[in-house]
Write a protein that holds these residues in place. Structure first.
Motif, PDB file in Angstrom:
ATOM      1  N   ILE A  88       0.855  -1.339   0.024  1.00 30.17           N
ATOM      2  CA  ILE A  88       0.084   0.096  -0.028  1.00 30.17           C
ATOM      3  C   ILE A  88       0.835   1.175  -0.037  1.00 30.17           C
ATOM      4  O   ILE A  88       2.031   1.297   0.700  1.00 30.17           O
ATOM      5  N   GLU A 110       1.959   4.690   1.310  1.00 31.29           N
ATOM      6  CA  GLU A 110       1.675   5.344   2.288  1.00 31.29           C
ATOM      7  C   GLU A 110       2.139   6.564   2.228  1.00 31.29           C
ATOM      8  O   GLU A 110       3.490   6.806   2.203  1.00 31.29           O
ATOM      9  N   ASP A 111       1.448   7.695   1.985  1.00 26.72           N
ATOM     10  CA  ASP A 111       1.893   9.057   1.912  1.00 26.72           C
ATOM     11  C   ASP A 111       1.569   9.758   3.132  1.00 26.72           C
ATOM     12  O   ASP A 111       0.735   9.061   4.235  1.00 26.72           O
ATOM     13  N   ASP A 112       1.728  10.793   3.532  1.00 24.56           N
ATOM     14  CA  ASP A 112       1.345  11.616   4.783  1.00 24.56           C
ATOM     15  C   ASP A 112       0.187  11.738   5.234  1.00 24.56           C
ATOM     16  O   ASP A 112      -0.367  11.404   6.331  1.00 24.56           O
ATOM     17  N   PHE A 119      -2.418   9.609   3.983  1.00 29.25           N
ATOM     18  CA  PHE A 119      -3.066   8.463   4.188  1.00 29.25           C
ATOM     19  C   PHE A 119      -2.715   7.890   5.563  1.00 29.25           C
ATOM     20  O   PHE A 119      -3.677   7.309   6.359  1.00 29.25           O
ATOM     21  N   LEU A 120      -1.459   8.071   5.981  1.00 25.62           N
ATOM     22  CA  LEU A 120      -1.017   7.668   7.361  1.00 25.62           C
ATOM     23  C   LEU A 120      -1.732   8.591   8.349  1.00 25.62           C
ATOM     24  O   LEU A 120      -1.780   7.890   9.527  1.00 25.62           O
ATOM     25  N   ALA A 130      -5.211   7.165   8.932  1.00 23.07           N
ATOM     26  CA  ALA A 130      -5.167   5.848   9.614  1.00 23.07           C
ATOM     27  C   ALA A 130      -4.731   6.155  10.968  1.00 23.07           C
ATOM     28  O   ALA A 130      -5.561   5.248  11.975  1.00 23.07           O
ATOM     29  N   VAL A 151       2.228   3.145  13.891  1.00 27.53           N
ATOM     30  CA  VAL A 151       2.309   2.752  12.589  1.00 27.53           C
ATOM     31  C   VAL A 151       2.785   1.086  12.463  1.00 27.53           C
ATOM     32  O   VAL A 151       2.123   0.513  11.484  1.00 27.53           O
ATOM     33  N   ARG A 206       0.792  -1.208  10.006  1.00 32.70           N
ATOM     34  CA  ARG A 206       1.119  -1.857   9.076  1.00 32.70           C
ATOM     35  C   ARG A 206       1.125  -3.282   9.030  1.00 32.70           C
ATOM     36  O   ARG A 206       0.564  -4.087   8.109  1.00 32.70           O
ATOM     37  N   TYR A 208      -3.134  -1.423   7.697  1.00 34.45           N
ATOM     38  CA  TYR A 208      -3.986  -0.252   7.874  1.00 34.45           C
ATOM     39  C   TYR A 208      -5.286  -0.403   8.151  1.00 34.45           C
ATOM     40  O   TYR A 208      -6.426   0.742   8.117  1.00 34.45           O
TER      41      TYR A 208
END
Length: 177
Positions: free
Chosen positions: A93, A95-97, A99-100, A103, A138, A142, A146
């Motif tokens: 997946i 994961e950009d800022d 998206f993170l 989540a 995180v 992960r 997510y």
């Protein structure tokens, strides 16, 4: 009794024929052991080896055939997707800022609703910096692809599995070694 085969001193031992003893441990001859008896003994041996009866083996073979047929009908991409899911190596997946952050917010909401009365809540009161650490959270996100609900539940379960002796403030909030 074994039949004697003349040994040629010029040929290798590996080129000479090997004569198996006849019957059970060489005590009886071929005529006394019928083919039907051999089949029964062989069937019992196979049943003992895999633990299945002939009927169960037949059903298992039918299921294998159905699965093979169904898999052969799938496209290459569909088969690859099923293999990745089966082996736990689905596509990564991205994961950009944003998206993170989203989540992490979902995880925070889930934990706020479910942590009351848990050891996780006690650990959070003792050392909030460790339990609320972004890298710590995180790691759980992960591991659960997510899914904030699954990640939060796993975090709470990790703290519930700690033995009563580890409820000291220092041991509850430091990484497991």
């Amino acid at each position: 009794m074994l039949a004697q085969v003349p040994v040629d001193s010029n040929t290798s031992v590996f080129n000479q024929p090997f004569n198996h003893p006849q019957g059970c441990f060489g005590c009886c001859n071929d005529a006394s052991v019928s083919n039907q008896s051999r089949l029964v003994l062989q069937n019992r041996k196979m049943q003992k080896e895999d633990g299945f009866t002939a009927e169960e083996r037949k059903k298992n073979q039918e299921m294998d055939d159905l699965l093979s047929e169904a898999l052969n009908k799938l496209t290459f991409e569909e088969r690859e997707e099923h293999q990745e899911v089966l082996h736990g190596v689905k596509n990564e997946i991205m994961e950009d800022d944003t998206f993170l952050d989203q989540a992490l917010q979902e995880l925070e909401c889930h934990l706020a609703n479910t942590k009351s009365g848990s050891l996780y809540e006690i650990a959070e009161r003792i050392d909030a910096a460790y339990v609320n650490d972004k890298a710590f959270r995180v790691m759980f996100l992960r591991a659960n692809e997510y899914d904030a609900t699954a990640a939060g539940d796993q975090m709470i379960r990790v703290f519930m599995k700690l033995p009563k002796e580890s409820m000291l403030p220092m041991s509850m909030t430091k990484p497991f070694e």
